[in-house]
Design a protein around this motif. Sequence first.
Motif, PDB file in Angstrom:
ATOM      1  N   ILE A 154       0.827  -1.200   0.000  1.00  0.00           N
ATOM      2  CA  ILE A 154       0.000   0.000   0.000  1.00  0.00           C
ATOM      3  C   ILE A 154       0.864   1.253   0.000  1.00  0.00           C
ATOM      4  CG2 ILE A 154      -1.917  -1.119   1.181  1.00  0.00           C
ATOM      5  CD1 ILE A 154      -0.982   0.277   3.751  1.00  0.00           C
ATOM      6  N   GLU A 155       0.237   2.371  -0.410  1.00  0.00           N
ATOM      7  CA  GLU A 155       0.897   3.660  -0.328  1.00  0.00           C
ATOM      8  C   GLU A 155       0.765   4.169   1.101  1.00  0.00           C
ATOM      9  OE1 GLU A 155       0.572   6.892  -3.439  1.00  0.00           O
ATOM     10  OE2 GLU A 155      -0.789   7.625  -1.888  1.00  0.00           O
ATOM     11  N   VAL A 156       1.861   4.641   1.659  1.00  0.00           N
ATOM     12  CA  VAL A 156       1.859   5.108   3.039  1.00  0.00           C
ATOM     13  C   VAL A 156       2.077   6.618   3.040  1.00  0.00           C
ATOM     14  CG1 VAL A 156       2.996   4.945   5.279  1.00  0.00           C
ATOM     15  CG2 VAL A 156       2.799   2.919   3.838  1.00  0.00           C
ATOM     16  N   GLN A 157       1.123   7.356   3.641  1.00  0.00           N
ATOM     17  CA  GLN A 157       1.245   8.805   3.769  1.00  0.00           C
ATOM     18  C   GLN A 157       1.466   9.142   5.230  1.00  0.00           C
ATOM     19  OE1 GLN A 157      -1.659  11.322   2.085  1.00  0.00           O
ATOM     20  NE2 GLN A 157      -1.499  10.435   0.054  1.00  0.00           N
ATOM     21  N   GLN A 158       2.417  10.037   5.470  1.00  0.00           N
ATOM     22  CA  GLN A 158       2.697  10.486   6.823  1.00  0.00           C
ATOM     23  C   GLN A 158       2.719  12.000   6.845  1.00  0.00           C
ATOM     24  OE1 GLN A 158       6.446   8.433   7.315  1.00  0.00           O
ATOM     25  NE2 GLN A 158       5.505   7.092   8.825  1.00  0.00           N
ATOM     26  N   GLY A 159       2.315  12.562   7.955  1.00  0.00           N
ATOM     27  CA  GLY A 159       2.331  14.008   8.093  1.00  0.00           C
ATOM     28  C   GLY A 159       1.006  14.617   7.675  1.00  0.00           C
ATOM     29  N   ASN A 160       1.080  15.855   7.193  1.00  0.00           N
ATOM     30  CA  ASN A 160      -0.098  16.598   6.786  1.00  0.00           C
ATOM     31  C   ASN A 160      -0.414  16.336   5.318  1.00  0.00           C
ATOM     32  OD1 ASN A 160       1.644  18.561   8.721  1.00  0.00           O
ATOM     33  ND2 ASN A 160      -0.513  18.565   9.241  1.00  0.00           N
ATOM     34  N   ILE A 161      -1.679  16.119   5.023  1.00  0.00           N
ATOM     35  CA  ILE A 161      -2.107  15.990   3.638  1.00  0.00           C
ATOM     36  C   ILE A 161      -2.494  17.385   3.170  1.00  0.00           C
ATOM     37  CG2 ILE A 161      -3.774  14.969   2.078  1.00  0.00           C
ATOM     38  CD1 ILE A 161      -3.910  12.591   3.995  1.00  0.00           C
ATOM     39  N   ILE A 162      -1.708  17.935   2.255  1.00  0.00           N
ATOM     40  CA  ILE A 162      -1.895  19.288   1.745  1.00  0.00           C
ATOM     41  C   ILE A 162      -2.136  19.204   0.247  1.00  0.00           C
ATOM     42  CG2 ILE A 162      -0.809  21.551   1.470  1.00  0.00           C
ATOM     43  CD1 ILE A 162      -1.198  20.985   4.345  1.00  0.00           C
ATOM     44  N   THR A 163      -3.097  19.981  -0.242  1.00  0.00           N
ATOM     45  CA  THR A 163      -3.355  20.066  -1.681  1.00  0.00           C
ATOM     46  C   THR A 163      -3.228  21.517  -2.128  1.00  0.00           C
ATOM     47  OG1 THR A 163      -5.729  20.406  -1.409  1.00  0.00           O
ATOM     48  CG2 THR A 163      -4.960  18.113  -1.569  1.00  0.00           C
ATOM     49  N   GLN A 164      -3.063  21.718  -3.425  1.00  0.00           N
ATOM     50  CA  GLN A 164      -2.962  23.068  -3.956  1.00  0.00           C
ATOM     51  C   GLN A 164      -4.257  23.841  -3.718  1.00  0.00           C
ATOM     52  OE1 GLN A 164      -0.116  24.502  -5.293  1.00  0.00           O
ATOM     53  NE2 GLN A 164      -1.314  26.371  -5.155  1.00  0.00           N
ATOM     54  N   GLU A 165      -5.390  23.161  -3.742  1.00  0.00           N
ATOM     55  CA  GLU A 165      -6.670  23.825  -3.481  1.00  0.00           C
ATOM     56  C   GLU A 165      -6.714  24.396  -2.065  1.00  0.00           C
ATOM     57  OE1 GLU A 165      -6.558  20.620  -4.798  1.00  0.00           O
ATOM     58  OE2 GLU A 165      -6.811  21.360  -6.840  1.00  0.00           O
ATOM     59  N   MET A 166      -6.154  23.667  -1.114  1.00  0.00           N
ATOM     60  CA  MET A 166      -6.095  24.161   0.260  1.00  0.00           C
ATOM     61  C   MET A 166      -5.187  25.387   0.346  1.00  0.00           C
ATOM     62  SD  MET A 166      -5.763  20.442   2.077  1.00  0.00           S
ATOM     63  CE  MET A 166      -5.581  20.981   3.753  1.00  0.00           C
ATOM     64  N   ILE A 167      -4.046  25.328  -0.319  1.00  0.00           N
ATOM     65  CA  ILE A 167      -3.093  26.438  -0.298  1.00  0.00           C
ATOM     66  C   ILE A 167      -3.708  27.680  -0.930  1.00  0.00           C
ATOM     67  CG2 ILE A 167      -0.813  27.184  -1.089  1.00  0.00           C
ATOM     68  CD1 ILE A 167      -0.721  24.988   1.037  1.00  0.00           C
ATOM     69  N   ASN A 168      -4.494  27.501  -1.987  1.00  0.00           N
ATOM     70  CA  ASN A 168      -5.099  28.643  -2.679  1.00  0.00           C
ATOM     71  C   ASN A 168      -6.122  29.370  -1.811  1.00  0.00           C
ATOM     72  OD1 ASN A 168      -3.561  28.191  -4.929  1.00  0.00           O
ATOM     73  ND2 ASN A 168      -5.136  27.041  -5.994  1.00  0.00           N
ATOM     74  N   GLN A 169      -6.613  28.754  -0.749  1.00  0.00           N
ATOM     75  CA  GLN A 169      -7.564  29.410   0.148  1.00  0.00           C
ATOM     76  C   GLN A 169      -6.888  30.392   1.103  1.00  0.00           C
ATOM     77  OE1 GLN A 169     -10.114  26.620   2.173  1.00  0.00           O
ATOM     78  NE2 GLN A 169     -10.366  25.364   0.340  1.00  0.00           N
ATOM     79  N   LEU A 170      -5.570  30.325   1.201  1.00  0.00           N
ATOM     80  CA  LEU A 170      -4.853  31.215   2.115  1.00  0.00           C
ATOM     81  C   LEU A 170      -4.782  32.622   1.544  1.00  0.00           C
ATOM     82  CD1 LEU A 170      -1.864  28.940   3.165  1.00  0.00           C
ATOM     83  CD2 LEU A 170      -3.981  29.374   4.416  1.00  0.00           C
TER      84      LEU A 170
END
Length: 114
Positions: free
Chosen positions: A31-47
């Motif tokens: 499986i793919e393992v993700q660690q830390g914060n899941i951040i997307t460009q859409e989230m960043i664009n809201q800043l």
Amino acid sequence: MPSAVRILFIAGLCSLATACSLFKFPGVHRIEVQQGNIITQEMINQLKPGMTRRQVRFVLGTPLLEDTFTPNRWDYINRVRDPDGKESQKRFTVYFNGDLLIETSGDWQPTGWP
């Protein structure tokens, strides 16, 4: 007695072969393992500049690192290991002046920022 030693030797080899990660057995699902914060460009664009810490936390979530010595900096880190074992890491940092967002840096950049 030699047959008991032989059985123990074979059992030891079998347990070593199954416990060792050097062998990759075909057909085993990884499986793919993700660690830390899941951040997307859409989230960043809201800043937006001037957002409060609470608003940034609402958009991006709790930062992975809040340094005690630099309280005006939050670090968001996302590390992904794909099924082939390759790792990739992306970083995003936000900077505050008091309670207001003033700057960002890292692998993503908000659209429309100076």
